[in-house]
Design an enzyme around this catalytic site. Structure first.
Site, PDB file in Angstrom:
ATOM      1  N   CYS A   1       1.028  -1.018  -0.216  1.00  0.00           N
ATOM      2  CA  CYS A   1       0.272  -0.348   0.243  1.00  0.00           C
ATOM      3  C   CYS A   1       0.801   1.145   0.168  1.00  0.00           C
ATOM      4  O   CYS A   1       1.168   1.628   1.082  1.00  0.00           O
ATOM      5  CB  CYS A   1      -1.072   0.106   1.528  1.00  0.00           C
TER       6      CYS A   1
ATOM      7  N   CYS B   1      -0.456   4.128   1.624  1.00  0.00           N
ATOM      8  CA  CYS B   1       0.085   3.348   3.342  1.00  0.00           C
ATOM      9  C   CYS B   1       1.760   4.087   4.159  1.00  0.00           C
ATOM     10  O   CYS B   1       2.136   5.012   5.360  1.00  0.00           O
ATOM     11  CB  CYS B   1      -0.720   2.439   3.791  1.00  0.00           C
ATOM     12  N   ASP B   2       2.250   3.892   2.560  1.00  0.00           N
ATOM     13  CA  ASP B   2       3.826   3.567   3.816  1.00  0.00           C
ATOM     14  C   ASP B   2       4.635   3.728   2.672  1.00  0.00           C
ATOM     15  O   ASP B   2       5.934   4.496   3.490  1.00  0.00           O
ATOM     16  CB  ASP B   2       3.938   2.219   3.315  1.00  0.00           C
TER      17      ASP B   2
END
Ligand code: NAP
Length: 314
Positions: A132, A135-136
């Site tokens: 992701c 997300c990261d």
């Protein structure tokens, strides 16, 4: 007991809920651990009609949820561990909560990111391996990143990650891409992205501090090489979230729910499917939303002649 229960909160689940609620069917939507589904892990959505300037994925999902709520949808957070669809009404087992009983069921549990299953991958999730980018990606500011995959997801992730990374290398096991031309062109035009095509990932290399490289086989020469990297983003597609349906509803070999062509009807009358959980072909937010609408209309029609309970006084 509910007239209709929707499992899942992507565009399919929310759209089904909007239609069911507007038809006075007072649906319950069961939200899993990632409310809003895959779109909450994307950034700009540019191809959902009605938003000429695009809209952020999480905002789009939040809007859909509010729209479902406005017409009386009830939401419950929970993890469905199993369903009994052998008799009607159906019973859903929810982890740590009371059972839920439903006249009709709409399965809209979507799909989750796939991993490569090479050595070193699972051990390093959260330590440099991710599926992701939104997300990261932030954790890889001015670092080197490898993205694996040749579809739209890989192009999108690679482009997005250039916001943070000093360099992104796109590793794909073939020369040809599955990605659409527009997405490929965008990635090709990004000077921070370099290409390692015809490379099959073999192993994720890591030190105690995290990922250090991806070992690949060059499919032209047969030689192995290591692409040095600080982060590895796997963008190789998704698998349907249907573990809880094994042996209950007919699934195909990959685990996708099988529906009767042109409908949302599964092998069990009264159980309907919508979105990526049954779609092996289109897998778009808009097609998921459309199939959520279909499932709600199918459920509504089903209830007209098949309710187990007299709802007239309700
Ligand atoms: P996809 O189109 O199925 O592509 C998966 C890619 O990963 C393929 O190139 C495949 O290689 C590669 N792959 C699969 N297993 C692998 C493995 N074990 N090791 C290495 N590589 C592997 O999946 P996707 O990119 O997630 O896209 C899915 C759907 O979502 C598509 O319909 C796409 O259009 C849509 N989508 C749309 C957008 C957008 O419009 N903005 C964004 C993202 C996704 P091979 O080609 O060799 O099989």
């Amino acid at each position: 007991m509910y007239k209709s229960v929707v499992i899942g909160t992507g565009p399919a689940g929310y759209t089904a809920a909007i239609y069911l609620a507007r038809a006075n069917l007072e649906p319950l939507v069961i939200e899993g651990p990632q409310p809003g589904g895959q779109l909450t892990t994307t950034t700009d959505v540019e191809n959902f009609p009605g938003f000429p300037e695009g809209i952020m994925g999480p905002e789009l999902m939040d809007n859909m949820r509010k729209q479902a709520e406005r017409f009386g949808t009830e939401f419950k957070t929970g993890w469905v561990t199993s369903v009994d669809v052998s008799k009607r009404p159906f019973t859903l087992k929810i982890e740590g909560a009371d059972d839920i009983v439903a006249e009709t069921l709409i399965i809209a549990t979507g799909a989750s990111a796939k991993y490569m299953n090479v050595p070193g991958e699972q051990d390093n999730i959260g330590k440099g391996v991710s599926a992701c980018a939104t997300c990261d990606g932030f954790f890889f500011r001015n670092k080197k990143i490898v993205v694996v995959g040749g579809g739209d997801s890989a192009m999108e992730e690679a482009n997005f990650l250039t916001r943070f990374a000093s360099e992104v290398t796109l590793v794909h096991r073939r020369e040809e891409m599955r990605a659409s031309k527009i997405m490929q062109d965008r990635a090709r035009g990004n000077s921070k992205i370099s290409w390692a095509l015809n490379r099959t990932p073999l192993e994720v290399e890591a030190s105690g501090m995290g990922v250090t490289g991806l070992k690949v086989r060059n499919n032209e020469t047969g030689e192995e090489e290591v692409i040095k990297t600080d982060g590895l983003f796997v963008a190789i597609g998704h698998k349907p979230n249907t573990d809880f349906l094994q042996g209950k509803v007919e699934l195909d070999a990959q685990g996708y729910v099988i529906v009767k062509p042109g409908t949302s009807e599964t092998s069990i009358p009264g159980v309907f499917a919508a979105g990526d959980v049954h779609d092996t072909k289109y897998r778009q937010a808009i097609t998921a939303a459309g199939s959520g609408c279909q499932a709600a209309l199918d459920a509504e029609k089903f209830l007209e002649g098949n309710a187990t309970h007299d709802w007239s006084g309700n």
